[in-house]
Design a protein around this motif. Structure first.
Motif, PDB file in Angstrom:
ATOM      1  N   ILE A  59       0.867  -1.182   0.000  1.00  0.00           N
ATOM      2  CA  ILE A  59       0.000   0.000   0.000  1.00  0.00           C
ATOM      3  C   ILE A  59       0.900   1.227   0.000  1.00  0.00           C
ATOM      4  CG2 ILE A  59      -1.700   1.321   1.306  1.00  0.00           C
ATOM      5  CD1 ILE A  59      -2.713  -1.263   2.511  1.00  0.00           C
ATOM      6  N   SER A  60       0.790   2.053  -1.052  1.00  0.00           N
ATOM      7  CA  SER A  60       1.698   3.197  -1.127  1.00  0.00           C
ATOM      8  C   SER A  60       1.156   4.240  -2.092  1.00  0.00           C
ATOM      9  CB  SER A  60       3.078   2.736  -1.589  1.00  0.00           C
ATOM     10  OG  SER A  60       3.033   2.464  -2.973  1.00  0.00           O
ATOM     11  N   PHE A  61       1.998   5.245  -2.368  1.00  0.00           N
ATOM     12  CA  PHE A  61       1.675   6.256  -3.362  1.00  0.00           C
ATOM     13  C   PHE A  61       2.320   5.912  -4.694  1.00  0.00           C
ATOM     14  CE2 PHE A  61       0.787  10.214  -0.548  1.00  0.00           C
ATOM     15  CZ  PHE A  61      -0.568  10.015  -0.688  1.00  0.00           C
ATOM     16  N   SER A  62       2.874   4.708  -4.839  1.00  0.00           N
ATOM     17  CA  SER A  62       3.694   4.412  -6.009  1.00  0.00           C
ATOM     18  C   SER A  62       3.361   3.023  -6.547  1.00  0.00           C
ATOM     19  CB  SER A  62       5.163   4.489  -5.582  1.00  0.00           C
ATOM     20  OG  SER A  62       5.954   3.786  -6.479  1.00  0.00           O
ATOM     21  N   ASP A  84       3.442  -8.812  -5.313  1.00  0.00           N
ATOM     22  CA  ASP A  84       2.317  -9.512  -5.934  1.00  0.00           C
ATOM     23  C   ASP A  84       1.158  -8.565  -6.195  1.00  0.00           C
ATOM     24  OD1 ASP A  84       3.052 -12.562  -5.720  1.00  0.00           O
ATOM     25  OD2 ASP A  84       3.794 -11.497  -3.954  1.00  0.00           O
ATOM     26  N   ARG A  85       0.933  -7.660  -5.240  1.00  0.00           N
ATOM     27  CA  ARG A  85      -0.112  -6.659  -5.458  1.00  0.00           C
ATOM     28  C   ARG A  85       0.411  -5.300  -5.015  1.00  0.00           C
ATOM     29  NH1 ARG A  85      -6.142  -8.466  -4.699  1.00  0.00           N
ATOM     30  NH2 ARG A  85      -6.309  -6.209  -4.749  1.00  0.00           N
ATOM     31  N   CYS A  86       0.180  -4.298  -5.864  1.00  0.00           N
ATOM     32  CA  CYS A  86       0.573  -2.933  -5.531  1.00  0.00           C
ATOM     33  C   CYS A  86      -0.678  -2.084  -5.512  1.00  0.00           C
ATOM     34  CB  CYS A  86       1.523  -2.391  -6.593  1.00  0.00           C
ATOM     35  SG  CYS A  86       3.198  -2.281  -6.020  1.00  0.00           S
ATOM     36  N   GLU A  87      -1.062  -1.611  -4.366  1.00  0.00           N
ATOM     37  CA  GLU A  87      -2.265  -0.783  -4.263  1.00  0.00           C
ATOM     38  C   GLU A  87      -1.842   0.660  -4.047  1.00  0.00           C
ATOM     39  OE1 GLU A  87      -5.248  -1.787  -4.811  1.00  0.00           O
ATOM     40  OE2 GLU A  87      -4.902  -3.952  -4.810  1.00  0.00           O
ATOM     41  N   MET A  88      -2.150   1.491  -5.048  1.00  0.00           N
ATOM     42  CA  MET A  88      -1.778   2.890  -4.964  1.00  0.00           C
ATOM     43  C   MET A  88      -2.968   3.653  -4.378  1.00  0.00           C
ATOM     44  SD  MET A  88      -0.058   5.042  -8.014  1.00  0.00           S
ATOM     45  CE  MET A  88      -1.242   4.317  -9.071  1.00  0.00           C
ATOM     46  N   LEU A  89      -2.779   4.318  -3.249  1.00  0.00           N
ATOM     47  CA  LEU A  89      -3.930   4.961  -2.596  1.00  0.00           C
ATOM     48  C   LEU A  89      -4.381   6.213  -3.327  1.00  0.00           C
ATOM     49  CD1 LEU A  89      -3.415   4.561   1.242  1.00  0.00           C
ATOM     50  CD2 LEU A  89      -4.698   3.134  -0.346  1.00  0.00           C
ATOM     51  N   SER A  90      -3.454   6.899  -4.013  1.00  0.00           N
ATOM     52  CA  SER A  90      -3.839   8.083  -4.782  1.00  0.00           C
ATOM     53  C   SER A  90      -2.772   8.373  -5.823  1.00  0.00           C
ATOM     54  CB  SER A  90      -3.987   9.294  -3.847  1.00  0.00           C
ATOM     55  OG  SER A  90      -4.006  10.488  -4.608  1.00  0.00           O
ATOM     56  N   VAL A  91      -3.203   8.458  -7.089  1.00  0.00           N
ATOM     57  CA  VAL A  91      -2.276   8.752  -8.186  1.00  0.00           C
ATOM     58  C   VAL A  91      -1.638  10.126  -7.975  1.00  0.00           C
ATOM     59  CG1 VAL A  91      -2.067   8.955 -10.694  1.00  0.00           C
ATOM     60  CG2 VAL A  91      -3.829   7.490  -9.707  1.00  0.00           C
ATOM     61  N   ASP A  92      -2.420  11.068  -7.467  1.00  0.00           N
ATOM     62  CA  ASP A  92      -1.933  12.448  -7.304  1.00  0.00           C
ATOM     63  C   ASP A  92      -1.287  12.692  -5.945  1.00  0.00           C
ATOM     64  OD1 ASP A  92      -3.177  12.908  -9.763  1.00  0.00           O
ATOM     65  OD2 ASP A  92      -5.096  13.307  -8.771  1.00  0.00           O
ATOM     66  N   ARG A  93      -1.023  11.640  -5.200  1.00  0.00           N
ATOM     67  CA  ARG A  93      -0.457  11.786  -3.849  1.00  0.00           C
ATOM     68  C   ARG A  93      -1.325  12.688  -2.988  1.00  0.00           C
ATOM     69  NH1 ARG A  93       4.665   9.631  -4.458  1.00  0.00           N
ATOM     70  NH2 ARG A  93       5.306  10.273  -2.391  1.00  0.00           N
ATOM     71  N   ASP A  94      -2.631  12.562  -3.200  1.00  0.00           N
ATOM     72  CA  ASP A  94      -3.590  13.389  -2.468  1.00  0.00           C
ATOM     73  C   ASP A  94      -4.001  12.616  -1.201  1.00  0.00           C
ATOM     74  OD1 ASP A  94      -5.765  14.729  -1.497  1.00  0.00           O
ATOM     75  OD2 ASP A  94      -7.026  14.426  -3.265  1.00  0.00           O
ATOM     76  N   LEU A  95      -3.706  13.193  -0.026  1.00  0.00           N
ATOM     77  CA  LEU A  95      -3.935  12.468   1.231  1.00  0.00           C
ATOM     78  C   LEU A  95      -5.415  12.244   1.513  1.00  0.00           C
ATOM     79  CD1 LEU A  95      -1.127  14.132   3.355  1.00  0.00           C
ATOM     80  CD2 LEU A  95      -1.279  11.704   2.743  1.00  0.00           C
TER      81      LEU A  95
END
Ligand code: AMP
Ligand code: MG
Length: 317
Positions: A251-254, A260-271
């Protein structure tokens, strides 16, 4: 009609008036609501959630001035906070009126109150005509629900009705501040949907709560908001090395990580967007084939404080 999901506010109100528990949408997370003044109904919340009785509930009101139905007085600054942030994700801990059952406040002489912004729940509160006591609509200690389906997945057989107001717009629980009569100032009990910076801009610096002075208030429990799978928070690359060979969800911004799985919480790094997505992503990874979850440390500002707080508690065992 167990676990029925719908958008019938009048039906939900009728159930609440007859002493039933109903799951309700708010802008923070879904809640499990009952008439604040009906002890039997409130007891049902604790039973359904398997929540320990030392964990007090938040009382939800329809109008600002309904605060005096549960609070005895307004400490200095309370009116400013209510005017600035209600309706919205700010909970105030205030001296309580004796009419509020001890079960709601875990025997404390204070009561936690907020006026939610979700239009469906605002309409429900007006229709029911009494304040609704509600914790998050999840089994105690697990991740809070941000959709009606999340509630149905876990509590569907235990609640007669789930009011569906769509995905929660804020996605993390309310910020909780309380007036400390000894220190004569406001203290932060839990970071949440209203950034502490905005509160301090209005009423000056806010103190930190001393957990030993409260009995456990779970916003304060070390392990809380937790998936079943282990969660590790920190430098993602270093953690991926440490757990090389394991099936990992990140779980990250990237999206740059090899996992195995990459979950991006926000493409724009918007909190704010990250906060909105956090609990759904935690649930997804918890239900996935991943053996463990690795999350980055988010910027410790604005909604980042609430995100980091929830991830830290999710990682505590
Ligand atoms: P939940 O709705 O599940 O997020 O839980 C409500 C949270 O509000 C509790 O877990 C406590 O952390 C907090 N809370 C409720 N009442 C009080 C109170 N009187 N004093 C301090 N914290 C409270
Ligand atoms: Mg909760």
């Amino acid at each position: 009609m167990n676990g029925r999901i719908g958008s019938d506010v009048e039906h939900a109100a009728a159930l609440l008036r007859s002493g039933e528990v109903v799951a309700i949408p708010t802008e923070t997370v879904y809640g499990l609501a009952a008439n604040t003044f009906d002890e039997g109904a409130v007891l049902n919340i604790f039973t359904i959630k398997e929540r320990p009785s030392f964990d007090p509930l938040i009382v939800h009101i329809a109008e600002r001035d309904h605060v005096m139905r549960v609070a005895k007085e307004l400490p200095q600054g309370a009116q400013e906070l209510m005017d600035a942030f209600w309706p919205g994700p700010l909970t105030l801990v205030l001296p309580k009126r004796p009419e509020v059952p001890d079960l709601v406040t875990s025997g404390l002489d204070s009561v936690a109150v907020r006026m939610p912004a979700h239009p469906m729940t605002a309409a429900l509160l007006r229709e029911v005509g009494v304040p609704l006591a509600a914790p998050s609509a999840n089994p105690f200690g697990y991740i809070s629900p941000t959709t009606a389906q999340h509630v149905a997945d876990q509590l569907g057989t235990k609640v007669p009705y789930i009011l569906d107001g769509g995905p929660c717009a804020v996605g993390v629980e309310s910020t909780i501040v309380g007036w400390d009569p000894q220190q004569r100032r406001w203290v932060l009990y839990r970071p949440g949907g209203i950034p502490v910076e905005r509160i301090e801009a209005l009423i000056g610096s806010v103190g930190m709560s001393d957990p030993s002075k409260l009995h456990m208030a779970p916003g304060m429990l070390e392990s809380h908001y937790a998936p079943h799978k282990p969660v590790h928070v920190g430098d993602v690359s270093a953690l991926l090395k440490r757990y090389a060979g394991r099936s990992v969800g990140v779980i990250s911004f990237s999206t740059e990580y090899e996992a195995d799985r990459c979950e991006m919480l926000s493409v724009d790094r918007d909190l704010a967007e990250a906060a909105r997505n956090l609990f759904a992503v935690l649930r997804e990874l918890d239900a996935s084939d991943c053996a463990l979850i690795i999350a980055e440390q988010f910027p410790e500002e604005g909604l980042g404080r609430a995100i980091n707080d929830r991830l830290r508690r999710a990682s505590a065992r």
